[in-house]
Design an enzyme around this catalytic site. Structure first.
Site, PDB file in Angstrom:
ATOM      1  N   PHE A  21       0.839  -1.209   0.000  1.00 35.21           N
ATOM      2  CA  PHE A  21       0.000   0.000   0.000  1.00 35.21           C
ATOM      3  C   PHE A  21       0.873   1.257   0.000  1.00 35.21           C
ATOM      4  O   PHE A  21       1.791   1.380   0.794  1.00 35.21           O
ATOM      5  CB  PHE A  21      -0.910  -0.011   1.239  1.00 35.21           C
ATOM      6  N   GLN A  22       0.594   2.132  -0.904  1.00 36.83           N
ATOM      7  CA  GLN A  22       1.318   3.395  -1.077  1.00 36.83           C
ATOM      8  C   GLN A  22       2.816   3.198  -1.324  1.00 36.83           C
ATOM      9  O   GLN A  22       3.635   3.990  -0.882  1.00 36.83           O
ATOM     10  CB  GLN A  22       1.088   4.342   0.114  1.00 36.83           C
ATOM     11  N   MET A  52       0.045  32.084 -23.758  1.00 31.24           N
ATOM     12  CA  MET A  52       1.167  31.741 -24.634  1.00 31.24           C
ATOM     13  C   MET A  52       0.730  30.706 -25.664  1.00 31.24           C
ATOM     14  O   MET A  52       1.169  30.743 -26.815  1.00 31.24           O
ATOM     15  CB  MET A  52       2.351  31.232 -23.813  1.00 31.24           C
TER      16      MET A  52
END
Lengths: 581, 161
Positions: free
Chosen positions: A133-134, A492
């Site tokens: 996880f993560q 731009m």
């Protein structure tokens, strides 16, 4: 202004006690090591993998920790801090998404050679590689955009690694260094000895230049009839601005400063020609193209400066001074390569050079170009012209502010019309061109320079990429003056679509943008708006008199273009002059 | 465009091969072969990279490699007299009647048969790249079932360093 950012320092006794050898956790080692490196401010965002670090930070008041609202805000703020102070910027994020949210900011710093130490958490060493996880392989992900990186596998290595990271980040060609600390390493305990020795065999930047090369340069200057200096960010990073001024005063060689070099040389000096390249001045671009000696000091011949490489400075003998040997010959072949620190090189050169005596006619030519082809725009009393707004900001602040920008038209107008006279006053994402950079970097700059006026100039597009950081301005009373030049489009992109894509305005309309005044107020930041010249001055005056952060929206003309402009792939003296004609 | 062999002395750290190969990839440098192994000094590995390019590319490769903190030394082996070797294992289809013929080829090349199966032989050949190429060409008509080459390792001759 400075009183609004409280000073944070623990007592001397406490600091001394903390530097005693002691068995402590990886997290505490990190904090004490940061103190040893002189860190005063850290930007971060907690999460699961850095909870031990944040636990150690609980009640810690030796340096500021600013909780941003997004990791991107944290790293751009750390970047702004580094550019404004010359110190290393530090930020902390958790593993996985926290770490990957830093990627844009790391790449930004890498492209512009900004010293950062980026601390990320990671899952425990036992879980690394399991798609936990993560979990993200952040050292792998960031390898191409860091100067160096570490995955700390053993807590005993931590003091050495932190010390090395700071050393690597802020020496030689500066850049971001990442330290990835697994959760169990930040929890593990070991004996902490401050002042660990370093052993970096493969890292030994060349500071002092080769004397023979300097002699060659001195001889070339004596012979040159049309010499030009290009000075870049390397002059500022090395602290070489005074040596540069002396060099120019001694030799009287006309000088142009690149986007990142703005502030390295006083803009009021008669030998200064403005910025070169895509949106550079007529004078700078023609001077480069016709020069017979081009002395590049701490710039990397970026394609935005050189235009078409095969037509770049065709008659010039090229001198390239850079601390990074790999820059020399990378884009433009150097006739006199000089590897060394810009300040050291300039100081040594100052002992060798005299006035470039064969260049009088050249100096006259430059003066003539400057008088005939200055930067120009068509002003209006009906609508606010963005160039006018920048000039007003310049006049009303006497060119003394630290200015940060985002990326786009407003960035180029600021580079053109705000007159920088001192280094570390101009903070912009040059190499990567990162939207969302302008505002959070101003927060970092203000933390670094609490006594100076910091103005963040943004477009309405970029402001929406990190506007959540209004919260940390409000909560910490960081007195940044936030300018939004609102033209309701991606300016731009619109300009390119107009000039190169035959007015096919594809997806540039920013309709649906928030009311910026209300947005600021929603965060507790004062918001002001101006739509005409009279209001613009009044509103700015009010912003200056208001303590704390203020957002000022200038509603500007939508169809304005940045001129001069060199279209991609053209030599830089083939310029669209537009309003400058 | 010419082939160059470069020796790179690096810290024996996790990820260092990724740093070096990643550098080649993202800067558009070519890798013909890359080999890594221990060096004469504990803690340092030696990589030998064969690459293709002109003198300017080679100069940039050397300079960019030196930017990596874990790179201790870069040696352009091609600039000096050097010995380069590659090893290949070739499993070639070989029914008993064909074996003497193949053995003859192997002997001529001073290669060796290192394994014999019921229908195949495994040939080990050591030498410079051209020799390996030639051996493979000669074995092709018999039917190559598997082929594994190590890539080049190299060293300068004598006292050159």
């Amino acid at each position: 202004m400075s009183a609004q950012i409280p000073a944070m320092k623990s007592t001397k006794e406490l600091r001394e006690k903390w530097m005693e050898p002691e068995v402590i956790s990886g997290s505490e080692i990190l904090l004490r090591s940061l103190l040893l490196e002189g860190v005063e401010c850290v930007f971060g965002y907690p999460g699961g993998a850095v909870l031990y670090i944040y636990d150690a930070l609980y009640g810690f008041n030796d340096f500021h920790h600013l909780l941003t609202r997004h990791e991107q805000g944290a790293i751009h703020a750390a970047d702004g801090y580094a550019r404004a102070s010359g110190k290393v910027g530090v930020c902390i994020a958790t593993s996985g998404p926290g770490a990957t949210n830093l990627v844009t900011g790391i790449a930004t710093a890498y492209m512009d050679s900004v010293p950062l130490v980026v601390i990320t958490g990671n899952v425990a060493t036992t879980l690394i590689g399991t798609d936990a996880f993560q979990e993200a392989d952040i050292t792998g992900i960031t390898m191409p955009i860091t100067k160096h990186s570490y995955l700390v596998r053993n807590v005993e290595d931590l003091p050495r690694i932190i010390h090395e990271a700071f050393h690597i980040a802020n020496t030689g060609r500066k850049g971001p260094v990442l330290i990835d600390i697994p959760k169990d390493v930040s929890a593990a305990k070991t004996m902490f000895h401050p002042g660990e020795a370093m052993n970096l065999r493969g890292y030994n930047p060349t500071i002092t230049p080769n004397r023979l090369q300097l002699d060659k340069l001195a001889a070339a200057i004596a012979e040159a009839e049309r010499p030009v200096i290009i000075a870049g960010g390397g002059v500022i990073y090395s602290g070489g601005h005074e040596a540069l001024l002396e060099f120019v005063e001694r030799t009287e060689i006309p000088i142009t400063t690149t986007l990142l070099g703005l502030g390295a040389f006083p803009s009021g000096n008669s030998l200064w020609m403005g910025m070169p390249g895509m949106h550079g001045t007529y004078t700078a671009n023609h001077a480069i193209q016709q020069s017979d000696l081009l002395i590049n000091i701490g710039a990397r011949f970026d394609d935005r400066v050189t235009g078409a490489l095969d037509g770049f400075a065709p008659k010039a003998k090229i001198v390239h001074i850079d601390i990074d040997p790999a820059e020399i010959g990378k884009n433009v072949k150097a006739d006199i390569p000089i590897v060394g620190d810009a300040k050291t090189v300039l100081e040594q050169m100052n002992g060798l050079v005299k006035r470039a005596s064969k260049a009088d006619a050249w100096r006259d030519q430059i003066r003539k170009w400057k008088a005939e082809k200055p930067l120009k725009y068509v002003d209006s009393n009906e609508v606010l012209k963005p160039q006018w707004v920048i000039q007003m900001l310049n006049d009303m602040t006497h060119g003394q502010a630290i200015v940060t920008t985002d990326v786009g038209q407003h960035q180029m107008w600021t580079a053109q019309y705000y007159k920088f006279n001192q280094p570390r006053s101009w903070i912009t994402s040059g190499g990567l061109g990162t939207m969302g950079f302008g505002f959070p970097s101003a927060i970092g700059a203000q933390m670094a320079q609490p006594d100076r006026l910091v103005i963040s100039i943004n477009g309405d597009g970029g402001m929406q990429m990190c506007s959540q950081e209004l919260a940390i301005c409000a909560i910490n009373k960081i007195p940044v003056k936030i300018v939004v030049l609102n033209n309701q489009v991606l300016g731009m992109v619109r300009q390119w679509q107009e000039l190169i894509y035959e007015n096919r305005y594809s997806h540039i309309d920013l309709a649906g943008s928030p009311d910026f005044v209300k947005l600021a107020e929603a965060y507790g930041v004062k918001g002001l708006r101006a739509t005409n010249k009279e209001d613009a001055q009044k509103v700015w005056q009010e912003a200056m008199e208001t303590p704390g952060p203020v957002l000022v929206e200038f509603v500007v003309h939508k169809g304005e273009n940045v001129y001069p402009m060199v279209t991609q792939g053209s030599p830089i003296d083939q310029m669209l002059m537009g309003d400058c004609e | 465009m010419k082939n160059f062999a470069i020796a790179v002395l690096v810290n024996d750290q996790p990820g260092v091969l990724q740093r070096v190969s990643g550098l080649f990839g993202r800067r558009g440098f070519n890798i013909e072969s890359i080999t890594v192994g221990q060096s004469e000094e504990a803690g340092l590995s030696r990589m030998v990279i064969v690459t293709k390019g002109d003198e300017n590319t080679l100069e940039q490769i050397e300079k960019q490699l030196y930017k990596l903190i874990d790179v201790i030394k870069v040696i352009n082996l091609s600039a000096k007299p050097m010995v380069s070797r590659e090893l290949a294992l070739i499993k070639v289809k070989a029914e008993p009647p064909e074996r003497p013929e193949i053995m003859g080829l192997v002997e001529t090349f001073r290669a060796a048969v290192v394994d014999i199966g019921t229908h195949s032989l495994m040939v080990q050949v050591v030498g410079d790249t051209e020799k390996i190429d030639a051996m493979i060409e000669l074995l092709k008509p018999y039917g190559i079932r598997e082929l594994s080459r190590t890539g080049v390792t190299a060293m300068t001759r004598g006292n050159a360093s």
